[in-house]
Write a protein that holds these residues in place. Structure first.
Motif, PDB file in Angstrom:
ATOM      1  N   CYS A 282       0.806  -1.232   0.000  1.00 37.56           N
ATOM      2  CA  CYS A 282       0.000   0.000   0.000  1.00 37.56           C
ATOM      3  C   CYS A 282       0.835   1.276   0.000  1.00 37.56           C
ATOM      4  O   CYS A 282       0.293   2.366  -0.182  1.00 37.56           O
ATOM      5  CB  CYS A 282      -0.962   0.011   1.191  1.00 37.56           C
ATOM      6  SG  CYS A 282      -0.163   0.322   2.790  1.00 37.56           S
ATOM      7  N   GLY A 283       2.135   1.157   0.220  1.00 38.97           N
ATOM      8  CA  GLY A 283       3.004   2.325   0.181  1.00 38.97           C
ATOM      9  C   GLY A 283       3.042   3.149   1.453  1.00 38.97           C
ATOM     10  O   GLY A 283       3.706   4.187   1.496  1.00 38.97           O
ATOM     11  N   SER A 284       2.359   2.702   2.503  1.00 36.60           N
ATOM     12  CA  SER A 284       2.358   3.451   3.761  1.00 36.60           C
ATOM     13  C   SER A 284       3.664   3.243   4.521  1.00 36.60           C
ATOM     14  O   SER A 284       4.366   2.248   4.323  1.00 36.60           O
ATOM     15  CB  SER A 284       1.189   3.009   4.647  1.00 36.60           C
ATOM     16  OG  SER A 284      -0.045   3.275   4.033  1.00 36.60           O
ATOM     17  N   GLU A 285       3.971   4.191   5.404  1.00 38.80           N
ATOM     18  CA  GLU A 285       5.123   4.072   6.283  1.00 38.80           C
ATOM     19  C   GLU A 285       4.654   3.818   7.713  1.00 38.80           C
ATOM     20  O   GLU A 285       3.599   4.305   8.126  1.00 38.80           O
ATOM     21  CB  GLU A 285       5.971   5.344   6.245  1.00 38.80           C
ATOM     22  CG  GLU A 285       6.709   5.557   4.938  1.00 38.80           C
ATOM     23  CD  GLU A 285       7.640   6.754   4.986  1.00 38.80           C
ATOM     24  OE1 GLU A 285       8.640   6.758   4.248  1.00 38.80           O
ATOM     25  OE2 GLU A 285       7.355   7.692   5.759  1.00 38.80           O
ATOM     26  N   THR A 286       5.455   3.063   8.447  1.00 37.35           N
ATOM     27  CA  THR A 286       5.189   2.795   9.860  1.00 37.35           C
ATOM     28  C   THR A 286       6.174   3.597  10.698  1.00 37.35           C
ATOM     29  O   THR A 286       7.378   3.551  10.433  1.00 37.35           O
ATOM     30  CB  THR A 286       5.344   1.294  10.170  1.00 37.35           C
ATOM     31  OG1 THR A 286       4.327   0.559   9.476  1.00 37.35           O
ATOM     32  CG2 THR A 286       5.227   1.021  11.665  1.00 37.35           C
ATOM     33  N   PRO A 287       5.707   4.345  11.685  1.00 37.10           N
ATOM     34  CA  PRO A 287       6.649   5.117  12.511  1.00 37.10           C
ATOM     35  C   PRO A 287       7.556   4.191  13.314  1.00 37.10           C
ATOM     36  O   PRO A 287       7.132   3.111  13.735  1.00 37.10           O
ATOM     37  CB  PRO A 287       5.729   5.931  13.425  1.00 37.10           C
ATOM     38  CG  PRO A 287       4.453   5.156  13.473  1.00 37.10           C
ATOM     39  CD  PRO A 287       4.307   4.514  12.125  1.00 37.10           C
ATOM     40  N   TYR A 288       8.787   4.625  13.519  1.00 34.94           N
ATOM     41  CA  TYR A 288       9.717   3.811  14.297  1.00 34.94           C
ATOM     42  C   TYR A 288       9.530   4.118  15.779  1.00 34.94           C
ATOM     43  O   TYR A 288      10.252   4.910  16.384  1.00 34.94           O
ATOM     44  CB  TYR A 288      11.163   4.051  13.876  1.00 34.94           C
ATOM     45  CG  TYR A 288      12.114   3.071  14.536  1.00 34.94           C
ATOM     46  CD1 TYR A 288      11.999   1.710  14.287  1.00 34.94           C
ATOM     47  CD2 TYR A 288      13.096   3.504  15.412  1.00 34.94           C
ATOM     48  CE1 TYR A 288      12.849   0.798  14.897  1.00 34.94           C
ATOM     49  CE2 TYR A 288      13.958   2.598  16.023  1.00 34.94           C
ATOM     50  CZ  TYR A 288      13.826   1.247  15.762  1.00 34.94           C
ATOM     51  OH  TYR A 288      14.671   0.337  16.379  1.00 34.94           O
TER      52      TYR A 288
ATOM     53  N   PRO B  39       4.036  -7.729  13.932  1.00 36.22           N
ATOM     54  CA  PRO B  39       5.461  -7.945  13.671  1.00 36.22           C
ATOM     55  C   PRO B  39       5.794  -8.015  12.183  1.00 36.22           C
ATOM     56  O   PRO B  39       5.235  -8.823  11.456  1.00 36.22           O
ATOM     57  CB  PRO B  39       5.752  -9.282  14.371  1.00 36.22           C
ATOM     58  CG  PRO B  39       4.432  -9.949  14.521  1.00 36.22           C
ATOM     59  CD  PRO B  39       3.430  -8.857  14.666  1.00 36.22           C
ATOM     60  N   PHE B  40       6.690  -7.118  11.769  1.00 40.01           N
ATOM     61  CA  PHE B  40       7.138  -7.040  10.376  1.00 40.01           C
ATOM     62  C   PHE B  40       5.972  -6.863   9.411  1.00 40.01           C
ATOM     63  O   PHE B  40       6.019  -7.342   8.281  1.00 40.01           O
ATOM     64  CB  PHE B  40       7.971  -8.270  10.001  1.00 40.01           C
ATOM     65  CG  PHE B  40       9.256  -8.368  10.771  1.00 40.01           C
ATOM     66  CD1 PHE B  40      10.348  -7.597  10.427  1.00 40.01           C
ATOM     67  CD2 PHE B  40       9.358  -9.216  11.859  1.00 40.01           C
ATOM     68  CE1 PHE B  40      11.531  -7.664  11.148  1.00 40.01           C
ATOM     69  CE2 PHE B  40      10.534  -9.302  12.586  1.00 40.01           C
ATOM     70  CZ  PHE B  40      11.625  -8.522  12.230  1.00 40.01           C
TER      71      PHE B  40
ATOM     72  N   CYS C  93      -2.178  -1.826   6.331  1.00 40.53           N
ATOM     73  CA  CYS C  93      -2.855  -2.920   5.618  1.00 40.53           C
ATOM     74  C   CYS C  93      -2.454  -4.306   6.111  1.00 40.53           C
ATOM     75  O   CYS C  93      -2.999  -5.305   5.641  1.00 40.53           O
ATOM     76  CB  CYS C  93      -2.595  -2.811   4.119  1.00 40.53           C
ATOM     77  SG  CYS C  93      -0.879  -3.183   3.639  1.00 40.53           S
ATOM     78  N   ARG C  94      -1.488  -4.380   7.028  1.00 36.60           N
ATOM     79  CA  ARG C  94      -0.994  -5.629   7.613  1.00 36.60           C
ATOM     80  C   ARG C  94      -0.271  -6.520   6.598  1.00 36.60           C
ATOM     81  O   ARG C  94      -0.103  -7.712   6.824  1.00 36.60           O
ATOM     82  CB  ARG C  94      -2.137  -6.423   8.272  1.00 36.60           C
ATOM     83  CG  ARG C  94      -2.762  -5.734   9.478  1.00 36.60           C
ATOM     84  CD  ARG C  94      -1.714  -5.475  10.546  1.00 36.60           C
ATOM     85  NE  ARG C  94      -2.251  -4.823  11.721  1.00 36.60           N
ATOM     86  CZ  ARG C  94      -2.562  -5.459  12.849  1.00 36.60           C
ATOM     87  NH1 ARG C  94      -2.394  -6.757  12.942  1.00 36.60           N
ATOM     88  NH2 ARG C  94      -3.025  -4.786  13.878  1.00 36.60           N
ATOM     89  N   PHE C  95       0.163  -5.949   5.490  1.00 34.24           N
ATOM     90  CA  PHE C  95       0.953  -6.721   4.530  1.00 34.24           C
ATOM     91  C   PHE C  95       2.337  -6.964   5.118  1.00 34.24           C
ATOM     92  O   PHE C  95       2.927  -6.087   5.741  1.00 34.24           O
ATOM     93  CB  PHE C  95       1.068  -5.951   3.210  1.00 34.24           C
ATOM     94  CG  PHE C  95       1.649  -6.750   2.075  1.00 34.24           C
ATOM     95  CD1 PHE C  95       0.862  -7.630   1.352  1.00 34.24           C
ATOM     96  CD2 PHE C  95       2.985  -6.615   1.725  1.00 34.24           C
ATOM     97  CE1 PHE C  95       1.395  -8.360   0.298  1.00 34.24           C
ATOM     98  CE2 PHE C  95       3.530  -7.343   0.679  1.00 34.24           C
ATOM     99  CZ  PHE C  95       2.732  -8.216  -0.039  1.00 34.24           C
TER     100      PHE C  95
END
Length: 210
Positions: free
Chosen positions: A138-144, A154-155, A160-162
């Motif tokens: 989906c191209g989204s970023e996850t904050p660190y 996890p990972f 989208c939980r991909f």
């Protein structure tokens, strides 16, 4: 369902976790994913254990100044040196990247390095692949950060939980998935960037924090 204080009491008697599951320079979020899976802990429960004053939905930055290291040692029962390396050092000249950065092949092995969060690191030292920040789907970023939602995925992309990797490997595997030369490459890069803060592989572990 155990209450939070009962979880802490239960873990104080022993947790299901093997330090041999860890790789050189493993980030705290990667360690927590393995710990949560091994001990069947929800994101809310683990957040309460490691940072009881933090809102689990808001989360906390993965830097040494923001996390109580002694409490982390007590909960995870890991050497202080391992946990210190797993957290970003804000005194380093390089700025940390705000988004979760990963090597897709490392993610397939259930591994994320603290190195990948340094902005001037752009490739995995083991696989020589460019580090990604966006979800392949989906191209989204996850904050660190570490939060209840992050621990529960996890990972995976928070949107989208991909899965971040090319494939899936069990986080509970006790067999090292990476080749020895890959671990050596990561360790050498860690030593170059972090120097004496990295323990020698195969050396005697430091005592647990009290």
């Amino acid at each position: 369902i155990l209450a939070f204080d009962e979880w802490e009491l239960s873990l104080s008697r022993g947790s299901a976790f093997n330090p041999k599951w860890l790789m050189p320079g493993e980030s705290l979020v990667s360690i927590l994913w393995k710990f949560a899976c091994a001990n069947v802990l929800s994101g809310d429960a683990l957040m309460h254990l490691i940072s009881p004053c933090v809102d689990p939905s808001e989360g906390i930055a993965l830097v040494r100044d923001d996390i109580e290291l002694s409490r982390l040692c007590r909960i995870l029962r890991l050497p202080e040196g391992v946990l210190r390396v797993s957290l970003l050092d804000t005194t380093l000249p390089c700025r940390p990247h705000p988004a979760f950065r990963y090597c897709r092949l490392c993610a397939a092995h259930g591994y994320h390095s603290v190195l990948y969060q340094l902005e001037d690191e752009d490739r995995c030292p083991a696989h020589h692949q460019a580090l990604d920040t966006r979800c392949p789907y989906c191209g989204s970023e996850t904050p660190y950060i570490v939060s209840a939602r992050v621990i529960a995925a996890p990972f995976r992309c928070l949107s989208c939980r991909f899965h971040c990797s090319y494939g899936r490997l069990s986080l509970l595997s006790t067999i090292p998935a990476m080749r020895r030369q890959d671990r050596v490459s990561i360790r050498r890069r860690l030593l170059l960037r972090m120097g004496n803060t990295v323990e020698d592989e195969g050396s005697e572990p430091q005592p647990y924090c009290d």
